[in-house]
Design an enzyme around this catalytic site. Sequence first.
Site, PDB file in Angstrom:
ATOM      1  N   ASP A   8       0.876  -1.182   0.000  1.00 56.20           N
ATOM      2  CA  ASP A   8       0.000   0.000   0.000  1.00 56.20           C
ATOM      3  C   ASP A   8       0.908   1.226   0.000  1.00 56.20           C
ATOM      4  OD1 ASP A   8      -3.125   0.816   1.509  1.00 56.20           O
ATOM      5  OD2 ASP A   8      -1.633   2.266   0.862  1.00 56.20           O
ATOM      6  N   ASP A 106      -3.664   2.442  -5.306  1.00 55.27           N
ATOM      7  CA  ASP A 106      -2.354   2.396  -4.614  1.00 55.27           C
ATOM      8  C   ASP A 106      -2.132   1.131  -3.797  1.00 55.27           C
ATOM      9  OD1 ASP A 106      -3.891   2.918  -2.299  1.00 55.27           O
ATOM     10  OD2 ASP A 106      -2.281   4.136  -1.449  1.00 55.27           O
ATOM     11  N   GLU A 107      -2.857   0.071  -4.132  1.00 53.93           N
ATOM     12  CA  GLU A 107      -2.747  -1.165  -3.355  1.00 53.93           C
ATOM     13  C   GLU A 107      -2.723  -2.385  -4.251  1.00 53.93           C
ATOM     14  OE1 GLU A 107      -5.440  -1.967   0.344  1.00 53.93           O
ATOM     15  OE2 GLU A 107      -6.311  -0.447  -0.954  1.00 53.93           O
TER      16      GLU A 107
HETATM   17  P1  TTP Z   1      -5.240   5.374   1.074  1.00 50.39           P
HETATM   18  O1  TTP Z   1      -4.295   4.245   0.746  1.00 50.39           O
HETATM   19  O2  TTP Z   1      -6.388   5.077   1.974  1.00 50.39           O
HETATM   20  O3  TTP Z   1      -4.441   6.571   1.761  1.00 50.39           O
HETATM   21  P2  TTP Z   1      -3.007   7.145   1.433  1.00 50.39           P
HETATM   22  O4  TTP Z   1      -2.272   6.309   0.454  1.00 50.39           O
HETATM   23  O5  TTP Z   1      -3.151   8.573   1.070  1.00 50.39           O
HETATM   24  O6  TTP Z   1      -2.309   7.097   2.858  1.00 50.39           O
HETATM   25  P3  TTP Z   1      -1.777   5.824   3.673  1.00 50.39           P
HETATM   26  O7  TTP Z   1      -2.026   4.618   2.830  1.00 50.39           O
HETATM   27  O8  TTP Z   1      -0.328   6.088   3.902  1.00 50.39           O
HETATM   28  O9  TTP Z   1      -2.575   5.841   4.936  1.00 50.39           O
HETATM   29  O10 TTP Z   1      -5.841   5.976  -0.248  1.00 50.39           O
HETATM   30  C1  TTP Z   1      -5.110   6.063  -1.467  1.00 50.39           C
HETATM   31  C2  TTP Z   1      -5.452   7.342  -2.206  1.00 50.39           C
HETATM   32  O11 TTP Z   1      -6.852   7.422  -2.444  1.00 50.39           O
HETATM   33  C3  TTP Z   1      -5.102   8.593  -1.439  1.00 50.39           C
HETATM   34  O12 TTP Z   1      -3.747   8.987  -1.624  1.00 50.39           O
HETATM   35  C4  TTP Z   1      -6.079   9.598  -1.989  1.00 50.39           C
HETATM   36  C5  TTP Z   1      -7.295   8.783  -2.365  1.00 50.39           C
HETATM   37  N1  TTP Z   1      -8.353   8.980  -1.346  1.00 50.39           N
HETATM   38  C6  TTP Z   1      -9.353   9.936  -1.570  1.00 50.39           C
HETATM   39  O13 TTP Z   1      -9.381  10.588  -2.615  1.00 50.39           O
HETATM   40  N2  TTP Z   1     -10.310  10.142  -0.606  1.00 50.39           N
HETATM   41  C7  TTP Z   1     -10.325   9.450   0.581  1.00 50.39           C
HETATM   42  O14 TTP Z   1     -11.197   9.660   1.432  1.00 50.39           O
HETATM   43  C8  TTP Z   1      -9.281   8.450   0.800  1.00 50.39           C
HETATM   44  C9  TTP Z   1      -9.247   7.673   2.094  1.00 50.39           C
HETATM   45  C10 TTP Z   1      -8.330   8.269  -0.174  1.00 50.39           C
HETATM   46 MG    MG Z   2      -2.177   4.201   0.656  1.00 49.87          MG
END
Ligand code: TTP
Ligand code: MG
Length: 349
Positions: A8, A106-107
């Site tokens: 992730d 992103d996963e």
């Molecule tokens: P996440 O993987 O949930 O968050 P992240 O990568 O920003 O942070 P981390 O994993 O380190 O906790 O979400 C991936 C992307 O999805 C994030 O960069 C932006 C988008 N996103 C939104 O647009 N709205 C949201 O409410 C969330 C949770 C994520």
């Molecule tokens: Mg993330």
Amino acid sequence: MGLFLHVDMDYFYAACEEARHPELKGKPLAVGTQTIENRLKGVVQTCNYEARRLGIHSAMPTAMAFKLCPTLNYMPDDWKHYLEMSGRVMETIKSRGLKTEVISVDEAVMDLGEMDYGRAEELGNELKSEISEKLGLPCTIGISVGKTYAKMVCDASKPNGLGVLKGEDVKSFLRDKEVTKLLGIGEKTAERLKEMKITTIGDLARAKPLVLESRFGSWGKEMYLLANGIDNGKVVENAAALSIGRERTFGRDTDDLEDIGAMMKELAHEVMEEVGKQGYWFKGIGVKARYPDFTEKIKNRKLSNYTDSEKLLYSIGMELIKPLVDERRVRKVGIRVYELNPKKGQRSL
Ligand code: TTP
Ligand code: MG
């Protein structure tokens, strides 16, 4: 039991901005839904860990974020760029030739089969350095004996970490965590479990499987097994590559069909831009609504023929989403196409 490796990306959208604007590094940064001029009207999509330390988080109104940090650096959403970076991340991950499922932008999760812990950890470190050196992006990796546990240990190792959760440690890792930490258990299910005096995953592990099954159906049995260290989740190859979709959060929750229609039109247009670029016909249309309590509903429809019509996508998308927003406010909507078929002469799947 075989091993699974979950990747992730850390603060993904904001990390993409830091990678191309290194001067933003080390200071609080948020990526939001609105242009720079309208930045106070939108919500935070994500922010770097410097900003998180100040209490800023995804889905927070940007006005609030600027209150918490008046010097906050702000970048407007540039999904095209993030998608491009996502593609390069996934390419790197898939380059190992292992069975890989792209879960979201992103996963991803990989099935490592019978690989041992030592080699798995080595592979995790290799991927982390390759993604960091090639793309300038940090990520966190979790390795464990089940797909769900790999994701959970990944979450627990953030940011920029690598966590290995061995089979024999799964139950103690799970025991004291709240049931909502177990993937798939949302607030609603948690509340129903609480009525049964089940609040931790350990409680769930000790519950009667037949009672759980009678309350929650087959999912009840599955959560019981998961709580007991038995994870039957499989890696489904190329799940995300087989559909193209866009979703976006509203500046504020809404049940106004006009607002929703305008957003759906925009999203349908963006989907078709990507579909056009990649050269596909599509047959399946899906929509999604996310509510303020973060639960989601989806609706899909299969057409009888392949098409590449944006107008059709939009009108069927609206038809599908209407019942999902009937007298309910939504926070986010999404639309996607699936059952893709490459057009002649263009790149194939
Ligand atoms: P996440 O993987 O949930 O968050 P992240 O990568 O920003 O942070 P981390 O994993 O380190 O906790 O979400 C991936 C992307 O999805 C994030 O960069 C932006 C988008 N996103 C939104 O647009 N709205 C949201 O409410 C969330 C949770 C994520
Ligand atoms: Mg993330």
